[in-house]
Design a protein around this motif. Structure first.
Motif, mmCIF file in Angstrom:
data_model
loop_
_atom_site.group_PDB
_atom_site.id
_atom_site.type_symbol
_atom_site.label_atom_id
_atom_site.label_comp_id
_atom_site.label_asym_id
_atom_site.label_seq_id
_atom_site.Cartn_x
_atom_site.Cartn_y
_atom_site.Cartn_z
ATOM 1 N N LEU A 23 48.831 20.984 11.110
ATOM 2 C CA LEU A 23 47.595 20.209 11.106
ATOM 3 C C LEU A 23 46.575 20.843 12.043
ATOM 4 N N VAL A 24 47.010 21.204 13.236
ATOM 5 C CA VAL A 24 46.102 21.847 14.201
ATOM 6 C C VAL A 24 45.564 23.153 13.629
ATOM 7 N N ALA A 25 46.429 23.932 13.001
ATOM 8 C CA ALA A 25 45.998 25.199 12.405
ATOM 9 C C ALA A 25 44.942 24.963 11.334
ATOM 10 N N ALA A 26 45.125 23.900 10.534
ATOM 11 C CA ALA A 26 44.148 23.584 9.497
ATOM 12 C C ALA A 26 42.817 23.163 10.101
ATOM 13 N N VAL A 27 42.878 22.370 11.183
ATOM 14 C CA VAL A 27 41.648 21.962 11.866
ATOM 15 C C VAL A 27 40.917 23.188 12.411
ATOM 16 N N HIS A 28 41.645 24.091 13.050
ATOM 17 C CA HIS A 28 41.040 25.304 13.602
ATOM 18 C C HIS A 28 40.385 26.136 12.508
ATOM 19 N N MET A 112 39.451 5.579 12.639
ATOM 20 C CA MET A 112 38.946 5.268 11.298
ATOM 21 C C MET A 112 37.425 5.408 11.234
ATOM 22 N N VAL A 113 36.764 4.917 12.276
ATOM 23 C CA VAL A 113 35.301 4.932 12.295
ATOM 24 C C VAL A 113 34.767 6.356 12.424
ATOM 25 N N ALA A 114 35.435 7.189 13.218
ATOM 26 C CA ALA A 114 34.960 8.559 13.456
ATOM 27 C C ALA A 114 36.116 9.544 13.336
ATOM 28 N N PRO A 115 36.622 9.754 12.121
ATOM 29 C CA PRO A 115 37.788 10.638 11.966
ATOM 30 C C PRO A 115 37.508 12.086 12.327
ATOM 31 N N PHE A 116 36.308 12.572 12.031
ATOM 32 C CA PHE A 116 35.963 13.950 12.400
ATOM 33 C C PHE A 116 35.957 14.093 13.913
ATOM 34 N N GLY A 117 35.347 13.139 14.601
ATOM 35 C CA GLY A 117 35.298 13.185 16.050
ATOM 36 C C GLY A 117 36.666 13.073 16.689
ATOM 37 N N SER A 118 37.558 12.300 16.073
ATOM 38 C CA SER A 118 38.892 12.154 16.651
ATOM 39 C C SER A 118 39.741 13.404 16.477
ATOM 40 N N LEU A 119 39.259 14.352 15.643
ATOM 41 C CA LEU A 119 39.929 15.648 15.509
ATOM 42 C C LEU A 119 39.471 16.651 16.573
ATOM 43 N N PHE A 120 38.359 16.362 17.237
ATOM 44 C CA PHE A 120 37.805 17.321 18.197
ATOM 45 C C PHE A 120 38.820 17.781 19.251
ATOM 46 N N PRO A 121 39.647 16.874 19.824
ATOM 47 C CA PRO A 121 40.604 17.349 20.838
ATOM 48 C C PRO A 121 41.557 18.410 20.319
ATOM 49 N N MET A 122 41.836 18.411 19.017
ATOM 50 C CA MET A 122 42.733 19.421 18.457
ATOM 51 C C MET A 122 42.127 20.819 18.519
ATOM 52 N N LEU A 123 40.799 20.885 18.625
ATOM 53 C CA LEU A 123 40.152 22.186 18.718
ATOM 54 C C LEU A 123 40.551 22.910 20.008
ATOM 55 N N LEU A 124 41.025 22.154 20.982
ATOM 56 C CA LEU A 124 41.383 22.738 22.272
ATOM 57 C C LEU A 124 42.851 23.144 22.339
ATOM 58 N N GLU A 125 43.616 22.748 21.338
ATOM 59 C CA GLU A 125 45.039 23.084 21.363
ATOM 60 C C GLU A 125 45.235 24.562 21.053
ATOM 61 N N ARG A 126 46.213 25.138 21.674
ATOM 62 C CA ARG A 126 46.495 26.559 21.521
ATOM 63 C C ARG A 126 47.631 26.778 20.528
ATOM 64 N N PRO A 127 47.628 27.969 19.887
ATOM 65 C CA PRO A 127 46.721 29.102 20.109
ATOM 66 C C PRO A 127 45.411 28.939 19.336
ATOM 67 N N ALA A 128 44.337 29.423 19.937
ATOM 68 C CA ALA A 128 43.026 29.396 19.294
ATOM 69 C C ALA A 128 42.673 30.797 18.813
ATOM 70 N N THR A 129 42.096 30.864 17.618
ATOM 71 C CA THR A 129 41.695 32.158 17.084
ATOM 72 C C THR A 129 40.412 32.622 17.767
ATOM 73 N N PRO A 130 40.138 33.911 17.746
ATOM 74 C CA PRO A 130 38.868 34.398 18.320
ATOM 75 C C PRO A 130 37.663 33.763 17.638
ATOM 76 N N GLN A 131 37.766 33.524 16.322
ATOM 77 C CA GLN A 131 36.646 32.908 15.599
ATOM 78 C C GLN A 131 36.374 31.491 16.096
ATOM 79 N N LEU A 132 37.441 30.736 16.350
ATOM 80 C CA LEU A 132 37.257 29.381 16.855
ATOM 81 C C LEU A 132 36.685 29.418 18.266
#
Length: 235
Positions: A23-28, A112-132
């Motif tokens: 899931l994190v990989a898909a978000v990234h 439910m109200v802000a599903p996109f926003g609730s995914l934001f913390p996953m952007l910080l999970e590692r490993p992160a690609t150079p593009q992200l």
């Protein structure tokens, strides 16, 4: 029911991710696509992840609400059937579980109200690609500079505001409910029907949603610093 809370939301939401890492990989990956597209609309792959996350919070919130309702019923029955130390012990356990269930319901309503926003913390999970990393760096520069924001960053700010506005409303409602319970407890105390510890406890608990309300209203009023902290590695 607790097993259902842990295991069922993903399958019920139509989970296409084998585990959290996928899931994190898909978000990234899909956030990078969103950033490259320039926003503000979510590209279909990112929208699919957001839609799944919305459904996930719906089912998880419903199960948590059922658990909370069950605990309330159990608490009422314990009050009628137990006394003394047995009531204190069992009541404390049910009360603690009820608080946990309440917080869980609140968090899932927010998701439910802000599903996109609730995914934001996953952007910080590692490993992160150079593009992200590059996308988040660019977003951070815009937020730090202020002024005009790109459509993609503005959409993120709007979602960040929605995310915290949802919790502000939830906290306001909870403050009213807990304050009402505290007032009722003080009335019973005045009639000598209970000990002072119960109204004192409810009064102290009122402070928690008040603090939560203030914190989220502050984020709604000035979202840029909070979102900047997020993209730079904090939340």
């Amino acid at each position: 029911m607790i097993v259902a809370f842990v295991l069922l939301p993903g399958p019920l939401a139509g989970n296409s991710f084998a585990d959290h890492e996928q899931l994190v990989a898909a978000v990234h990956q899909n956030f990078v696509g969103y950033w490259q597209a320039g926003g503000p609309s979510l590209p279909p792959p990112m929208q699919d992840v957001v839609d799944y996350w919305f459904r996930y919070h719906v089912f998880k919130g419903l199960i948590a609400a059922l658990i909370l309702a069950t605990l309330i019923v159990i608490g009422v029955r314990l009050r009628r059937s137990l006394t003394g130390a047995a009531l204190v012990t069992a009541g404390t356990a049910v009360f603690a579980l009820g608080l946990l269930a309440t917080v869980t319901v609140m968090a899932n309503i927010q998701g439910m109200v802000a599903p996109f926003g609730s995914l934001f913390p996953m952007l910080l999970e590692r490993p992160a690609t150079p593009q992200l990393t590059d996308a988040l760096t660019q977003a951070g520069r815009q937020l730090a500079a202020g002024g005009h924001l790109s459509p993609a960053v503005q959409a993120m700010v709007d979602e960040f505001v929605r995310y915290h506005a949802a919790m502000a409303v939830i906290a306001a409602v909870l403050t009213i409910v807990v304050a009402g319970l505290a007032a009722a407890a003080w009335r019973r105390f005045a009639k000598r029907q209970q000990r002072a510890v119960i109204p004192i406890l409810w009064s102290l608990l009122t402070l928690a949603p008040v603090v939560l309300l203030i914190a989220n209203v502050s984020s709604v009023a000035d979202p840029a610093p909070g979102l900047l902290g997020l993209v730079q590695g904090g939340w």
